[in-house]
Scaffold this active site. Sequence first.
Site, PDB file in Angstrom:
ATOM      1  N   HIS A   1       2.560   3.212  -9.012  1.00 30.66           N
ATOM      2  CA  HIS A   1       2.426   1.772  -9.284  1.00 30.66           C
ATOM      3  C   HIS A   1       3.668   1.271 -10.030  1.00 30.66           C
ATOM      4  O   HIS A   1       4.179   0.194  -9.734  1.00 30.66           O
ATOM      5  CB  HIS A   1       1.161   1.488 -10.089  1.00 30.66           C
ATOM      6  CG  HIS A   1      -0.106   1.884  -9.363  1.00 30.66           C
ATOM      7  ND1 HIS A   1      -0.309   1.608  -8.035  1.00 30.66           N
ATOM      8  CD2 HIS A   1      -1.212   2.559  -9.783  1.00 30.66           C
ATOM      9  CE1 HIS A   1      -1.498   2.077  -7.664  1.00 30.66           C
ATOM     10  NE2 HIS A   1      -2.062   2.657  -8.703  1.00 30.66           N
TER      11      HIS A   1
ATOM     12  N   LEU B   1      10.622 -20.957  -4.866  1.00 28.45           N
ATOM     13  CA  LEU B   1       9.598 -20.115  -4.238  1.00 28.45           C
ATOM     14  C   LEU B   1       8.262 -20.215  -4.974  1.00 28.45           C
ATOM     15  O   LEU B   1       8.230 -20.155  -6.206  1.00 28.45           O
ATOM     16  CB  LEU B   1      10.076 -18.647  -4.266  1.00 28.45           C
ATOM     17  CG  LEU B   1       9.072 -17.603  -3.802  1.00 28.45           C
ATOM     18  CD1 LEU B   1       8.901 -17.654  -2.281  1.00 28.45           C
ATOM     19  CD2 LEU B   1       9.520 -16.197  -4.229  1.00 28.45           C
TER      20      LEU B   1
ATOM     21  N   ASP C   1       0.831  -1.212   0.000  1.00 25.94           N
ATOM     22  CA  ASP C   1       0.000   0.000   0.000  1.00 25.94           C
ATOM     23  C   ASP C   1       0.863   1.258   0.000  1.00 25.94           C
ATOM     24  O   ASP C   1       1.958   1.266   0.573  1.00 25.94           O
ATOM     25  CB  ASP C   1      -0.896  -0.022   1.245  1.00 25.94           C
ATOM     26  CG  ASP C   1      -2.039   0.977   1.137  1.00 25.94           C
ATOM     27  OD1 ASP C   1      -2.337   1.436   0.005  1.00 25.94           O
ATOM     28  OD2 ASP C   1      -2.635   1.316   2.170  1.00 25.94           O
TER      29      ASP C   1
HETATM   30  C1  FPP Z   1      -1.895   0.103  -3.458  1.00 26.00           C
HETATM   31  O1  FPP Z   1      -1.438   1.429  -3.391  1.00 26.00           O
HETATM   32  C2  FPP Z   1      -1.290  -0.611  -4.590  1.00 26.00           C
HETATM   33  C3  FPP Z   1      -1.968  -1.124  -5.643  1.00 26.00           C
HETATM   34  C4  FPP Z   1      -3.442  -1.060  -5.757  1.00 26.00           C
HETATM   35  C5  FPP Z   1      -1.267  -1.765  -6.763  1.00 26.00           C
HETATM   36  C6  FPP Z   1      -0.087  -2.592  -6.378  1.00 26.00           C
HETATM   37  C7  FPP Z   1       0.605  -3.087  -7.579  1.00 26.00           C
HETATM   38  C8  FPP Z   1       1.929  -3.044  -7.777  1.00 26.00           C
HETATM   39  C9  FPP Z   1       2.900  -2.569  -6.771  1.00 26.00           C
HETATM   40  C10 FPP Z   1       2.492  -3.615  -9.008  1.00 26.00           C
HETATM   41  C11 FPP Z   1       2.780  -5.049  -8.697  1.00 26.00           C
HETATM   42  C12 FPP Z   1       2.942  -5.845  -9.895  1.00 26.00           C
HETATM   43  C13 FPP Z   1       2.994  -7.218  -9.899  1.00 26.00           C
HETATM   44  C14 FPP Z   1       3.248  -7.898 -11.168  1.00 26.00           C
HETATM   45  C15 FPP Z   1       2.822  -8.029  -8.670  1.00 26.00           C
HETATM   46  P1  FPP Z   1      -2.511   2.610  -3.451  1.00 26.00           P
HETATM   47  O2  FPP Z   1      -2.669   3.027  -4.864  1.00 26.00           O
HETATM   48  O3  FPP Z   1      -3.757   2.173  -2.760  1.00 26.00           O
HETATM   49  O4  FPP Z   1      -1.778   3.720  -2.642  1.00 26.00           O
HETATM   50  P2  FPP Z   1      -2.466   4.880  -1.760  1.00 26.00           P
HETATM   51  O5  FPP Z   1      -3.015   4.187  -0.535  1.00 26.00           O
HETATM   52  O6  FPP Z   1      -1.326   5.772  -1.442  1.00 26.00           O
HETATM   53  O7  FPP Z   1      -3.509   5.525  -2.600  1.00 26.00           O
END
Ligand code: FPP
Length: 241
Positions: A29, A123, A12
């Site tokens: 992201h 893994l 997050d």
């Molecule tokens: C939450 O942060 C994150 C996500 C909804 C997306 C997570 C995805 C990635 C890190 C890419 C991973 C890729 C693979 C292939 C596993 P948020 O957008 O909710 O952050 P905020 O709380 O600051 O708004």
Amino acid sequence: MLVPRHVAIIMDGNGRWAERRGLPRTAGHRAGLRPVRACIEQSVRHGVGVLTLFAFSSENWARPVTEVGVLMQLFLESLEREIDELAAQRVRLRFIGAREQLGAPLVERIEADEARTRHNDGLILVVAVAYGGRWDIVAAAQRLARACRDGRLEPDAIDEARFAAELSLAGLPEPDLFIRTGGEQRVSNFLLWNLAYTELWFTDKLWPEFEAGDFEAALAAFGERERRFGRSSGQRGAEAC
Ligand code: FPP
């Protein structure tokens, strides 16, 4: 040091990381891929058996359509780019979630990568996409109800083990350690059934800032925890991990 067999992570804080830099949320992201790689490397290095990453929740469909589109494209591109390296490291990929909700190119990619890595013995990397803990439990209940209706199963034969066998993580050890970045201290409809006895570890760091050392700090904190699984301190030792 006692190493968890299974680590589950809520990644997050991508959006806030980007907004603080005056960048579009989607840049967060993209920046979130580096810590994904770091956690995979650390899991391999420390002998963690299963790493589960919450990449996209059932609730994330409510985000702006452009953000959802970028995320789906990011999953597709990163799988295309990383699959050779993951396969070389003997990583076995498994995706959980309502994959019928995903676009055909991503589903094809997921199924090809699962098939390609099926026999790998390293893994197990579980990626939760379009996943929700309640969705998982309801889907399991529906399968069991159908089996009862069709005369293949007696309702009294449904116990915890039989129920768990219908869930997305069937056959895998339950998560020993849950990590959440981004400062919120909640489970947010992640693996609701499976987290029953999981040790929870939170950090204020935003996901793009999460580093190998943070993963190691979480492992070290896990090693210090006393896991009792409902027993008293004096009964310790009977538990699996
Ligand atoms: C939450 O942060 C994150 C996500 C909804 C997306 C997570 C995805 C990635 C890190 C890419 C991973 C890729 C693979 C292939 C596993 P948020 O957008 O909710 O952050 P905020 O709380 O600051 O708004």
